[in-house]
Design an enzyme around this catalytic site. Structure first.
Site, PDB file in Angstrom:
ATOM      1  N   ASP A 680       0.615  -1.041   0.169  1.00  0.00           N
ATOM      2  CA  ASP A 680      -0.056   0.480   0.344  1.00  0.00           C
ATOM      3  C   ASP A 680       0.823   1.380  -0.259  1.00  0.00           C
ATOM      4  O   ASP A 680       0.932   2.327  -0.478  1.00  0.00           O
ATOM      5  CB  ASP A 680      -0.808   0.092   1.388  1.00  0.00           C
ATOM      6  CG  ASP A 680      -1.898   1.044   1.279  1.00  0.00           C
ATOM      7  OD1 ASP A 680      -3.120   1.158   0.275  1.00  0.00           O
ATOM      8  OD2 ASP A 680      -1.305   1.956   2.120  1.00  0.00           O
ATOM      9  N   LYS A 684       1.585   4.418  -3.345  1.00  0.00           N
ATOM     10  CA  LYS A 684       1.375   5.968  -2.733  1.00  0.00           C
ATOM     11  C   LYS A 684       2.652   6.207  -2.731  1.00  0.00           C
ATOM     12  O   LYS A 684       2.620   7.425  -3.763  1.00  0.00           O
ATOM     13  CB  LYS A 684       0.912   5.810  -1.132  1.00  0.00           C
ATOM     14  CG  LYS A 684       0.117   5.178  -0.756  1.00  0.00           C
ATOM     15  CD  LYS A 684      -0.443   5.677   1.017  1.00  0.00           C
ATOM     16  CE  LYS A 684      -1.759   5.129   1.157  1.00  0.00           C
ATOM     17  NZ  LYS A 684      -1.935   5.528   2.403  1.00  0.00           N
TER      18      LYS A 684
END
Length: 820
Positions: A680, A684
């Site tokens: 994750d 980003k």
């Protein structure tokens, strides 16, 4: 003196005739002199046309049924309106008229021929019957009236079907006839006669024309056209639900509107009014208190540069082009002369300044006649290759914006083409007269409803903006977003003049699309009760078929299924807003492709919540880059989940217990490994790197594993926690070592020297990230302008409320772009 004309819907039933009676009674009570012109009952003229056709083909049964239908309809109205004692006389008159019609039709049946002259005579019965019924009804109301056959007054030539009026003779007849008449004349519309006393008709809109002829002859102060709408509307109300009636129009504006499809009036109606400067007022029989629209010589409203948006639904475009046209005089004359001789009516013309081509629009029914005419006229040029083959394209529409004040208002064209462009409506051809009275554009026919709605919003509802939402994903973020939209709806509607409508909503089980919108208060119940099984392809196809202006697709999901449809959505000129990181963190080609598609289609692709939830992370970075700043480094704690875990982990509890508590409180995914694997955070930092202009792939992000491989290999969440407890000593050693140095552990993503990496690092009190608490994110941008002190953004980086608020902010930005 006023002339009142009542159309077919106004005299089409017992109830509507009663309304006509009430209107005329008010005039009678006020002693204001009026003349009345009436059309045939709605549908009767069409039935008479059918009867004529059936007579030619020998369909005797159909003829009989058609005539009986007309007779019964008039009989019923008489029986409903008049007392029994008064009925016999009227019914007898109607029967005599019907018998006359039957004799004429019998002759047509024997000859198997319906000449224009006979057709006019057949059609005259509609007005002759309705006018007599209205006259007799007025008498029963105590209103002195007189049935008048306009064939005794209006003289025409022998052009049966669309006769031209002999105004000197007609005006004299009218003046003489009404010199000493009392009461209200009830005159048959549409029909006239030639010098031989043969019945003629005045063509389309003939009853309006009759009213204008009478008004011109007697010098009436006004003509009132009573119909079934509240005047001339800003656009077709059947397409544009927010269309409203205009208080005033000029003659020329009305002419332009009717030329481009407005059906309330017909252009020849205006000619006698033009000559005598007689205003027309369009009024609604079914809403008589409404003042309607006044059409007069001058109707300037400076605050309304555009008076109406009209359209022609179907046209064919013909393009004549070739080098043999350049600099050759007389080409246009030959072209339009040939078409004129063939009876082809040209609706719109546009010509390139290079003289290389002439493009024009015509009725599709005349396209083949036009082709043959042009091929014959330019036979030599076509064979010699001086002209290209005649090109005819179908399935186009014309949209026209009309208003006399356009010439004094800058920016009209910008608003027109900007509104169409942002909604994916391509303009094929443009025409504007030097008078700047209208701007006409040719567009694909399937885009006509959208174009009308877009332009109506841009020119008439610019103070009230409309956004149509199609939302996929009603989990925690989706539900929270819908709740925020509901709570803020009234504020945005009243204060920001933004009307946000939920048109479509879908989750993994059900989907629902409603043209008129889904309640933000009861969307869940509507979805459960009326929804269909979810099919993402069908949902998107339905959204495309609706083709609504200012549409936004909102993806609140986290997986890869919905992002796989993004290209399809953007290519349909629909903006996208999403917190889903998948699309922007897949291949670099897809990332750039999505942005380029959005740019080409002039729509928005916004994903502020991909990083930092509701924090302005991507927006701030974009503003730095766009202003010319060079980003030298990015550092950040980009996971609210991992931030919470390490802010809570001080060694007093085992690491595995901290992770379990975080899961139980909902700070992690159901399987905490989805947070702890670092992917994750990798997505980003990859997105931020790409926003700076770097070309990176996800595989190029270096991830230092937080945990041993066996933790991620555990077959279940329960097994994961058992294995994780074995890692407690390792994590305890790391926190102890950091604590002994006066430091804390932070899981930091970095972008430096074109490389992206993620690692667990100890940071001291002098570090920007030392004082981080809770589930906060923190991002530091270093650049040429921010060298000594980075630009710092800090705040909650996770949570449904802040993420939904970020999506909401993106929606507002889309609305500002589309309709601002």
């Amino acid at each position: 003196m006023k002339v009142l004309k009542f159309g077919g819907t106004s005299v089409g039933s017992t109830d509507s005739i009663k309304l006509v009676g009430e209107i005329l009674d008010r005039y009678h009570q006020s002693k204001e002199p009026v003349m009345v012109v009436v059309s045939a009952m709605k549908g009767v003229t069409n039935t008479l046309l059918d009867i004529g056709d059936w007579a030619i083909t020998g369909e005797v049964d159909q003829v009989s049924k058609g005539i009986l239908k007309i007779q019964d309809r008039h009989f019923k109205v008489v029986k409903d309106l008049l007392p029994i004692k008064a009925q016999s006389k009227v019914l007898a008159h109607i029967k005599r008229q019907i018998n006359e019609l039957e004799e004429i039709i019998h002759g047509i049946t024997l000859l198997k021929e319906l000449s224009p002259r006979s057709k006019d005579l057949v059609l005259s019965f509609g007005e002759r019957l309705s006018a007599y019924v209205i006259d007799q009804y007025l008498s029963q109301l105590g209103i002195t009236s007189q049935w008048v056959d306009s064939r005794d007054l209006i003289r025409t030539d022998d052009q049966f079907g669309a006769a031209s009026v002999n105004f000197p003779a007609t005006n004299q007849n009218i003046i003489e006839f009404f010199k000493e008449r009392e009461g209200i004349p009830v005159v048959t519309g549409f029909i006239a006669s030639n010098d031989n006393g043969q019945t003629t008709t005045l063509g389309r809109g003939g009853s309006d024309y009759t009213a204008a002829i009478l008004a011109g002859a007697v010098g009436a102060e006004e003509i009132e056209i009573w119909t079934d709408v509240d005047g001339v509307m800003t656009a077709d109300p059947n397409v544009v639900s927010r269309a409203f009636s205009l208080p005033a129009l000029s003659y020329v504006e009305a002419m332009e509107l009717t030329h481009f499809g407005a059906k309330v009036i017909y252009p020849p109606t205006l000619q006698p009014a033009f000559a005598k400067n007689i205003p027309l007022r369009i009024r609604n029989t079914f809403n008589p208190k409404f003042e309607g629209t006044t059409i007069s010589k001058k109707a300037n409203s400076p605050e309304m540069p555009i008076k109406g948006i009209s359209s022609i639904q179907e046209v064919s475009l013909i393009n004549v082009e070739g080098s043999g046209m350049v600099g050759v005089p007389g080409v246009a004359s030959r072209l339009f002369g040939a078409l004129g001789r063939s009876g082809v009516n040209i609706i719109l013309i546009t010509q390139a300044s290079s003289e290389h081509s002439i493009c024009f629009a015509i009725n599709p029914e005349q396209s083949e006649v036009a082709r043959q005419s042009l091929q014959s006229e330019f036979n030599f040029e076509l064979k010699a290759g001086l002209l290209n083959p005649i090109l005819i394209e179908d399935q186009y529409s014309i949209v026209a914006i009309i208003g006399e004040n356009m010439r004094r208002t800058p920016g009209i064209a910008d608003r027109l083409f900007g509104a169409l462009g942002k909604n994916g409506v391509n303009v094929v051809a443009i025409a504007q007269g030097s008078s700047e009275l209208n701007v006409s554009v040719v567009i694909d026919q399937h885009n006509l409803p959208k174009a009308l709605k877009v332009l109506h919003g841009a020119f008439f509802l610019s103070n009230r903006r409309l956004l149509n939402l199609f939302m996929v994903g009603t989990g925690l973020i989706g539900k929270t977003l819908l709740s925020q939209l509901q709570k803020q709806y009234e504020f945005f509607y009243q204060e920001r003049l933004l009307d946000i409508r939920l048109i479509g909503v879908a989750n993994t089980r059900k989907m629902l699309i409603a043209d008129e919108g889904i309640s933000l208060n009861d969307w869940q119940d509507e979805l459960d009760q009326n929804g269909q099984p979810t099919d993402l392809s069908n949902f998107i196809e339905s959204m495309q078929l609706l083709n609504l202006p200012n549409s936004v697709f909102v993806d609140n999901t986290a997986g890869a299924t919905v992002p796989s449809k993004y290209f399809e959505v953007l290519k349909s000129s629909i903006s996208i807003v999403t917190p889903n990181k998948v699309a922007n963190s897949q291949s670099m080609d897809q990332y750039t492709g999505l942005k380029q598609t959005a740019f080409r289609k002039q729509v928005k692709f916004l994903y502020e919540t991909n990083v930092g939830a509701g924090l302005p992370v991507i927006k701030s970075l974009n503003e730095l880059v766009l202003s010319g700043d060079r980003i030298t480094a990015i550092e950040g704690v980009l996971s609210g989940t991992i931030s919470y875990i390490f802010n809570s982990f001080d060694g007093s509890k085992p690491f595995s217990k901290i992770v379990l508590e975080a899961q139980q409180k909902g700070f992690t995914e159901p399987d905490p490994r989805d947070d702890l694997n670092g992917m994750d955070v990798a997505r980003k930092i990859l997105i931020l790197a790409r926003e700076t202009g770097l070309s990176l792939e996800l595989s190029q992000v270096e991830i230092e594993p937080l945990l041993a491989p066996e933790c991620f290999e555990a077959p279940s969440v329960e097994a994961f926690f058992e294995v994780l407890s074995d890692q407690d000593p390792v994590m305890e050693a790391k926190i102890k070592q950091a604590s002994d140095q006066g430091k804390v552990l932070r899981y930091i993503a970095k972008l430096q020297n074109g490389k992206a990496s993620i690692s667990l690092e100890p940071v001291g009190a002098d570090h920007l990230f030392y004082a981080l608490s809770g589930s906060d994110n923190i991002i530091a941008y270093s650049s040429d302008r921010y060298q000594e002190k980075p630009l710092l953004i800090r705040g909650p980086g996770a949570g449904a409320e802040v993420t939904a608020a970020g999506v909401f902010a993106d929606l507002v930005e889309v609305s500002d772009y589309l309709v601002g």
